[in-house]
Design an enzyme around this catalytic site. Structure first.
Site, PDB file in Angstrom:
ATOM      1  N   ASP A  11       0.837  -1.204   0.000  1.00 44.97           N
ATOM      2  CA  ASP A  11       0.000   0.000   0.000  1.00 44.97           C
ATOM      3  C   ASP A  11       0.868   1.249   0.000  1.00 44.97           C
ATOM      4  OD1 ASP A  11      -2.505  -1.312  -0.013  1.00 44.97           O
ATOM      5  OD2 ASP A  11      -2.293  -1.761   2.115  1.00 44.97           O
ATOM      6  N   LYS A  33      -0.573  -7.797  -3.345  1.00 44.04           N
ATOM      7  CA  LYS A  33      -1.826  -7.069  -3.576  1.00 44.04           C
ATOM      8  C   LYS A  33      -1.503  -5.597  -3.819  1.00 44.04           C
ATOM      9  CE  LYS A  33      -4.996  -5.719  -0.392  1.00 44.04           C
ATOM     10  NZ  LYS A  33      -5.567  -4.395  -0.680  1.00 44.04           N
ATOM     11  N   ASP A  61      -6.555  -4.927  -6.474  1.00 42.07           N
ATOM     12  CA  ASP A  61      -7.665  -4.597  -5.555  1.00 42.07           C
ATOM     13  C   ASP A  61      -8.266  -3.248  -5.957  1.00 42.07           C
ATOM     14  OD1 ASP A  61      -9.415  -4.630  -3.457  1.00 42.07           O
ATOM     15  OD2 ASP A  61      -7.918  -4.170  -1.928  1.00 42.07           O
ATOM     16  N   LYS A  63     -11.646  -2.766  -6.515  1.00 46.46           N
ATOM     17  CA  LYS A  63     -13.029  -2.649  -5.996  1.00 46.46           C
ATOM     18  C   LYS A  63     -13.929  -1.923  -7.000  1.00 46.46           C
ATOM     19  CE  LYS A  63     -11.879  -2.915  -1.064  1.00 46.46           C
ATOM     20  NZ  LYS A  63     -10.415  -2.872  -1.039  1.00 46.46           N
ATOM     21  N   HIS A  65     -16.955  -0.715  -9.281  1.00 49.91           N
ATOM     22  CA  HIS A  65     -18.380  -0.511  -8.999  1.00 49.91           C
ATOM     23  C   HIS A  65     -18.884   0.567  -9.955  1.00 49.91           C
ATOM     24  CE1 HIS A  65     -21.663   0.153  -5.666  1.00 49.91           C
ATOM     25  NE2 HIS A  65     -22.171   0.089  -6.884  1.00 49.91           N
ATOM     26  N   ASP A  66     -19.635   0.158 -10.987  1.00 52.11           N
ATOM     27  CA  ASP A  66     -20.157   1.124 -11.963  1.00 52.11           C
ATOM     28  C   ASP A  66     -21.261   0.419 -12.743  1.00 52.11           C
ATOM     29  OD1 ASP A  66     -20.354   3.308 -13.851  1.00 52.11           O
ATOM     30  OD2 ASP A  66     -18.293   3.831 -13.325  1.00 52.11           O
ATOM     31  N   PRO A  68     -22.955  -1.917 -15.563  1.00 54.66           N
ATOM     32  CA  PRO A  68     -22.383  -3.160 -16.094  1.00 54.66           C
ATOM     33  C   PRO A  68     -21.472  -2.951 -17.298  1.00 54.66           C
ATOM     34  CG  PRO A  68     -24.677  -3.503 -15.506  1.00 54.66           C
ATOM     35  CD  PRO A  68     -24.412  -2.033 -15.314  1.00 54.66           C
ATOM     36  N   ASN A  69     -21.900  -2.085 -18.227  1.00 53.84           N
ATOM     37  CA  ASN A  69     -21.112  -1.880 -19.448  1.00 53.84           C
ATOM     38  C   ASN A  69     -19.717  -1.325 -19.135  1.00 53.84           C
ATOM     39  OD1 ASN A  69     -21.145  -1.872 -22.384  1.00 53.84           O
ATOM     40  ND2 ASN A  69     -20.912   0.351 -22.147  1.00 53.84           N
ATOM     41  N   THR A  70     -19.658  -0.397 -18.184  1.00 60.31           N
ATOM     42  CA  THR A  70     -18.375   0.225 -17.841  1.00 60.31           C
ATOM     43  C   THR A  70     -17.468  -0.752 -17.098  1.00 60.31           C
ATOM     44  OG1 THR A  70     -19.394   2.400 -17.784  1.00 60.31           O
ATOM     45  CG2 THR A  70     -17.342   2.156 -16.570  1.00 60.31           C
ATOM     46  N   THR A 125     -15.407  -2.869   5.802  1.00 59.92           N
ATOM     47  CA  THR A 125     -15.276  -2.940   7.264  1.00 59.92           C
ATOM     48  C   THR A 125     -15.333  -1.546   7.903  1.00 59.92           C
ATOM     49  OG1 THR A 125     -12.930  -3.152   6.829  1.00 59.92           O
ATOM     50  CG2 THR A 125     -14.066  -5.120   7.578  1.00 59.92           C
ATOM     51  N   ARG A 185      -2.738 -10.575  11.837  1.00 58.63           N
ATOM     52  CA  ARG A 185      -1.580 -10.102  12.604  1.00 58.63           C
ATOM     53  C   ARG A 185      -0.850 -11.280  13.231  1.00 58.63           C
ATOM     54  NH1 ARG A 185      -2.254  -6.613   9.907  1.00 58.63           N
ATOM     55  NH2 ARG A 185      -2.683  -4.423  10.307  1.00 58.63           N
ATOM     56  N   GLN A 194      -6.566  -2.254  12.602  1.00 58.20           N
ATOM     57  CA  GLN A 194      -7.431  -3.409  12.378  1.00 58.20           C
ATOM     58  C   GLN A 194      -8.016  -3.821  13.726  1.00 58.20           C
ATOM     59  OE1 GLN A 194      -8.296  -4.507   9.558  1.00 58.20           O
ATOM     60  NE2 GLN A 194      -6.641  -4.445   8.058  1.00 58.20           N
ATOM     61  N   GLY A 214      -0.445  -6.721   5.176  1.00 51.06           N
ATOM     62  CA  GLY A 214       0.269  -5.520   4.758  1.00 51.06           C
ATOM     63  C   GLY A 214       1.333  -5.109   5.735  1.00 51.06           C
ATOM     64  N   ARG A 215       0.952  -4.215   6.661  1.00 51.88           N
ATOM     65  CA  ARG A 215       1.940  -3.565   7.526  1.00 51.88           C
ATOM     66  C   ARG A 215       2.829  -4.492   8.351  1.00 51.88           C
ATOM     67  NH1 ARG A 215      -2.579   0.529   9.445  1.00 51.88           N
ATOM     68  NH2 ARG A 215      -3.738  -1.350   8.871  1.00 51.88           N
TER      69      ARG A 215
HETATM   70  O1  C5P Z   1      -1.640  -3.385   6.717  1.00 56.27           O
HETATM   71  P1  C5P Z   1      -2.770  -4.354   6.820  1.00 56.27           P
HETATM   72  O2  C5P Z   1      -2.312  -5.789   7.049  1.00 56.27           O
HETATM   73  O3  C5P Z   1      -3.822  -3.929   7.798  1.00 56.27           O
HETATM   74  O4  C5P Z   1      -3.388  -4.319   5.356  1.00 56.27           O
HETATM   75  C1  C5P Z   1      -4.570  -4.919   5.026  1.00 56.27           C
HETATM   76  C2  C5P Z   1      -4.888  -4.727   3.569  1.00 56.27           C
HETATM   77  O5  C5P Z   1      -6.172  -5.280   3.338  1.00 56.27           O
HETATM   78  C3  C5P Z   1      -4.971  -3.270   3.110  1.00 56.27           C
HETATM   79  O6  C5P Z   1      -4.545  -3.220   1.758  1.00 56.27           O
HETATM   80  C4  C5P Z   1      -6.433  -2.954   3.226  1.00 56.27           C
HETATM   81  O7  C5P Z   1      -6.858  -1.972   2.310  1.00 56.27           O
HETATM   82  C5  C5P Z   1      -7.064  -4.289   2.902  1.00 56.27           C
HETATM   83  N1  C5P Z   1      -8.403  -4.514   3.459  1.00 56.27           N
HETATM   84  C6  C5P Z   1      -8.704  -4.458   4.811  1.00 56.27           C
HETATM   85  N2  C5P Z   1      -9.953  -4.710   5.275  1.00 56.27           N
HETATM   86  C7  C5P Z   1     -10.901  -5.009   4.415  1.00 56.27           C
HETATM   87  C8  C5P Z   1     -10.642  -5.093   3.054  1.00 56.27           C
HETATM   88  C9  C5P Z   1      -9.354  -4.849   2.616  1.00 56.27           C
HETATM   89  O8  C5P Z   1      -7.835  -4.203   5.623  1.00 56.27           O
HETATM   90  N3  C5P Z   1     -12.114  -5.276   4.874  1.00 56.27           N
END
Ligand code: C5P
Length: 242
Positions: A11, A33, A61, A63, A65-66, A68-70, A125, A185, A194, A214-215
């Site tokens: 990210d 991702k 990723d 996401k 959302h538009d 259907p044609n687009t 979330t 985690r 989170q 991610g982190r």
């Molecule tokens: O850094 P971390 O492990 O929290 O990253 C989680 C990844 O998952 C991020 O790219 C975040 O945008 C994505 N994500 C999330 N929760 C969701 C959907 C996607 O944390 N419900």
């Protein structure tokens, strides 16, 4: 365990940071991702660059959302990037998801590529019951998410993004859909923002197929070591120690 289920969430809008991280963790993860932040800054060329630097599968990723044609046209545009997974909002509706699926198969066929696995996002979330009410949805988050999951299954989606806490229930209800799980985690790590987290082994035991992390990897002093430790924690053999 054979395939490595870890997809590292890179990210950042910075191409240099992304390619460096990608190369560092490549041996220890199943894929990477890349999301809107990266795509808006670097476009398809950036995606190609990270894929080239790492040699890994890409989870795009976006996401979508538009209408259907687009969305179908967007699918045609991303197929040459050969993403392994691509996200779209189930809230876009049955017709949008079906159009995406058709476009994925048609374009992939023309490009002699495998179509991406289409992964539906149900309720973000960041939404709670009050937020849903604010956009005119009276149902609680859990009920609305389940409704959208049914719609995604009906549209022929390949998987769902869900929390590890929902994975077991979704596995029982939609066994054929992949469960893509963020909010992971390692036991020793900070939780960051989170709220409802699980460790990698717990999430797999609960029914996760792909772990989005991610982190805990990207912000570690040594991202390669962090990724290798997580892989070891779930019994994945990875590349050389680094
Ligand atoms: O850094 P971390 O492990 O929290 O990253 C989680 C990844 O998952 C991020 O790219 C975040 O945008 C994505 N994500 C999330 N929760 C969701 C959907 C996607 O944390 N419900």
């Amino acid at each position: 365990m054979t395939a490595n289920p870890i997809f590292c969430a890179i990210d950042t809008p910075d191409l240099g940071v992304a390619t460096r991280l990608a190369a560092q963790v490549a041996q220890h993860v199943g894929g990477l991702k890349l999301g809107l932040e990266f795509f808006c800054a670097n476009g398809p060329a950036g995606i190609r660059e990270v894929a080239r630097a790492s040699g890994k599968d890409i989870f795009l990723d976006l996401k979508l959302h538009d209408i259907p044609n687009t969305v179908a046209a967007a699918l045609q545009s991303v197929i040459p990037l050969k993403p392994r997974y691509l996200t779209l909002h189930a809230g876009g509706g049955l017709a949008m998801m079906k159009a995406a699926r058709e476009a994925a198969f048609e374009s992939a066929d023309k490009a002699a590529a495998a179509p991406p696995k289409l992964i539906a996002v149900t309720v973000l979330t960041s939404f709670d019951d009050a937020d849903l009410k604010g956009v005119g949805v009276g149902a609680p988050v859990a009920d609305h998410a389940l409704r959208l999951a049914h719609l995604a299954a009906e549209a022929g989606m390949d998987g769902l993004v869900c929390s590890a806490h929902e994975a077991a229930r979704l596995k029982a209800e939609f066994g054929h859909l992949l469960r893509i799980v963020p909010g992971i985690r390692p036991a020793a790590d900070a939780v960051n923002d989170q709220k409802r987290v699980m460790t990698p082994p717990e999430a797999l035991a609960a029914g996760a197929d792909i772990l989005v992390i991610g982190r805990p990897i990207t912000k570690a002093d040594d991202p390669a070591l962090a990724a290798r430790r997580i892989a070891a924690e779930i019994g994945c053999r990875t590349g050389a120690a680094s």
